[in-house]
Design a protein around this motif. Structure first.
Motif, short mmCIF file in Angstrom:
data_model
loop_
_atom_site.label_atom_id
_atom_site.label_comp_id
_atom_site.label_asym_id
_atom_site.label_seq_id
_atom_site.Cartn_x
_atom_site.Cartn_y
_atom_site.Cartn_z
N ALA A 32 0.83 -1.16 -0.10
CA ALA A 32 -0.07 -0.08 0.11
C ALA A 32 0.76 1.39 -0.12
N VAL A 33 1.89 1.24 0.71
CA VAL A 33 2.90 2.56 0.78
C VAL A 33 3.68 2.57 -0.59
N THR A 34 3.89 1.48 -1.24
CA THR A 34 4.47 1.77 -2.34
C THR A 34 3.44 2.28 -3.36
N ALA A 35 2.35 1.79 -3.33
CA ALA A 35 1.51 2.41 -4.30
C ALA A 35 1.12 3.86 -4.01
N LEU A 36 0.93 4.27 -2.90
CA LEU A 36 0.65 5.47 -2.58
C LEU A 36 1.97 6.58 -2.84
N GLN A 37 3.11 5.85 -2.85
CA GLN A 37 4.22 6.50 -3.40
C GLN A 37 4.13 7.11 -4.73
N GLN A 38 3.91 5.95 -5.41
CA GLN A 38 3.90 6.13 -6.94
C GLN A 38 2.80 7.06 -7.59
N MET A 39 1.75 7.21 -6.82
CA MET A 39 0.47 8.20 -7.12
C MET A 39 1.02 9.37 -6.70
N VAL A 40 1.75 9.75 -5.60
CA VAL A 40 2.11 10.96 -5.11
C VAL A 40 3.13 11.44 -6.31
N THR A 41 4.24 10.60 -6.71
CA THR A 41 4.93 11.06 -7.72
C THR A 41 4.49 11.57 -9.21
N THR A 42 3.21 10.66 -9.31
CA THR A 42 2.69 11.00 -10.72
C THR A 42 1.89 12.25 -10.55
N LEU A 43 1.34 12.80 -9.36
CA LEU A 43 0.65 13.77 -9.32
C LEU A 43 1.53 15.05 -9.20
N VAL A 44 2.64 14.96 -8.61
CA VAL A 44 3.63 16.13 -8.54
C VAL A 44 4.00 16.33 -9.88
N THR A 45 4.52 15.32 -10.71
CA THR A 45 4.82 15.38 -12.26
C THR A 45 3.71 16.23 -12.95
N GLU A 46 2.47 15.67 -12.99
CA GLU A 46 1.34 16.27 -13.54
C GLU A 46 1.23 17.73 -13.16
N ASN A 47 1.21 17.98 -11.98
CA ASN A 47 0.92 19.35 -11.42
C ASN A 47 2.29 20.39 -12.02
N ALA A 48 3.45 19.71 -11.98
CA ALA A 48 4.27 20.62 -12.83
C ALA A 48 4.28 21.06 -14.12
N ALA A 49 3.80 19.81 -14.68
CA ALA A 49 3.49 20.38 -16.24
C ALA A 49 2.40 21.10 -16.43
N LEU A 50 1.30 21.06 -15.68
CA LEU A 50 0.13 22.11 -15.84
C LEU A 50 0.76 23.57 -15.50
N HIS A 51 1.54 23.45 -14.41
CA HIS A 51 2.19 24.74 -13.98
C HIS A 51 2.82 25.47 -15.25
N GLN A 52 3.62 24.64 -15.88
CA GLN A 52 4.54 25.19 -16.95
C GLN A 52 3.57 25.80 -18.08
N GLN A 53 2.28 24.89 -18.40
CA GLN A 53 1.45 25.33 -19.43
C GLN A 53 1.03 26.56 -19.13
N ILE A 54 0.36 26.92 -17.72
CA ILE A 54 -0.07 27.99 -17.56
C ILE A 54 0.83 29.31 -17.53
N LEU A 55 2.09 29.26 -17.22
CA LEU A 55 3.05 30.11 -17.30
C LEU A 55 3.15 30.50 -19.09
N ASP A 56 3.22 29.39 -19.88
CA ASP A 56 3.42 29.67 -21.25
C ASP A 56 2.11 30.52 -21.69
N LEU A 57 1.00 30.17 -21.52
CA LEU A 57 -0.13 30.81 -21.99
C LEU A 57 -0.30 32.29 -21.33
N THR A 58 0.02 32.47 -20.16
CA THR A 58 0.29 33.97 -19.56
C THR A 58 1.30 34.73 -20.33
N THR A 59 2.36 34.18 -20.65
CA THR A 59 3.37 34.95 -21.35
C THR A 59 2.77 35.38 -22.87
#
Length: 321
Positions: free
Chosen positions: A34-61
């Motif tokens: 269970a801990v391993t699965a939770l760690q994988q989900m957290v890593t995936t969410l962090v990666t997707e959040n960073a990608a979305l943040h970069q897209q917002i910055l590009d559109l704002t520019t």
């Protein structure tokens, strides 16, 4: 854009915590899983959040660059002053600005309406008269008719058209006396008008004199002397003639001004105004001709002595030759 990975519970839907605790051999392994699965989900969410943040910055520019760009305006041509040097030639506008300018010119040129060829036989004949040789009698004359009701100029022309008279050949409509209508016509068209009026049982007035003092209808002049009333009648008729000349086209006003002057209805200064100045310049007058050779000395209007050179009789028609 990346798609978020659904979160899956590490525990089976049919197992509860109490059941897992009752099985001590398998608890450790399940917790680790269970801990391993939770760690994988957290890593995936962090990666997707960073990608979305970069897209917002590009559109704002991109939006900031678009709002800060100046609007494209067509370049206006500025005419330099006489004492100033001409402005340097501007560079060729970009494709977008050039397209906007061409669109504006297309709008302007689309409003231009070319002259259409004439199709009406009456208008064709009217234009053709300007290119035909001069034949027959020349000049202008008034044809006077009775009037039994109030009519303005438009109504007079409208009723005469019903008789078959071409209203475009009527140069002017005047009202020289009470219940009298005066039609200014070319002498070659008068016989045609007389025939059409005769068919309609309308009889023109013969030997009508617009300068006769009896035409004064205002009773306040009844007690005035004959000389004063005669001078006043001449002055009123002179004003009518000048008003007629003002509303005629220049190429028609010039010969009619000659005719009015030969009848003694306008002064030499009035005649000069409509023949030697502005758009009324007589283009058929040769430079060798002088004003003194064709005009008599100017007569002055005197309300007590009338015109000093008033014609003794009215001519049959006013020749412009």
């Amino acid at each position: 854009m990346n798609t978020a990975t659904p979160i899956v519970s590490p525990f089976s839907g049919s197992q509860t915590i109490a059941e897992l605790l009752s099985q001590p051999n398998s608890v450790t392994a399940d917790l680790v899983q269970a801990v391993t699965a939770l760690q994988q989900m957290v890593t995936t969410l962090v990666t997707e959040n960073a990608a979305l943040h970069q897209q917002i910055l590009d559109l704002t520019t991109q939006v900031a660059k678009f709002l800060s760009a100046p609007a494209l305006q067509p370049t206006a041509h500025v005419r330099p002053e006489p004492n100033e040097s001409p402005l340097p030639t501007q560079a060729t506008p970009p494709t977008g600005a050039k397209g906007a300018m061409e669109s504006n010119w297309a709008t302007v040129t689309s409003k231009h309406k070319p002259i259409r060829p004439l199709t009406s036989p009456r208008r064709i004949a009217a234009n053709a008269r300007g290119f035909t040789p001069v034949t027959g009698p020349q000049g202008f004359d008034h044809l006077y008719l009775h009037r039994s009701c109030r009519m303005d100029r438009a109504e007079v022309c409208r009723r005469l058209r019903r008789f078959g008279i071409d209203s475009s050949r009527i140069l002017d409509v005047s009202f020289p006396a009470r219940n009298i209508i005066g039609l200014l016509l070319h002498v070659q068209y008068i016989p045609i008008v007389r025939d059409l009026l005769e068919k309609a049982t309308v009889s023109p007035i013969a030997n009508f004199d617009p300068t006769d003092p009896t035409n004064l209808g205002d009773p306040k002049y009844a007690s005035h002397s004959l000389e004063h009333r005669t001078a006043l009648a001449l002055q009123l008729h002179r004003e009518r003639c000048i008003q007629t000349l003002k509303y005629l086209r220049p190429h028609i006003a010039v010969p009619i001004a000659h005719a009015f002057y030969q009848c003694g209805w306008i002064l030499a200064s009035d005649h000069a105004t409509f023949t030697t100045s502005g758009p009324y310049v007589d283009r058929d007058k040769f430079p060798s001709d002088t004003e003194s050779s064709s005009l008599q000395p100017e007569t002055e209007m005197d309300l007590d002595g009338a015109f000093s050179s008033r014609p003794t009789s009215r001519a049959s028609h006013y020749s412009n030759n």
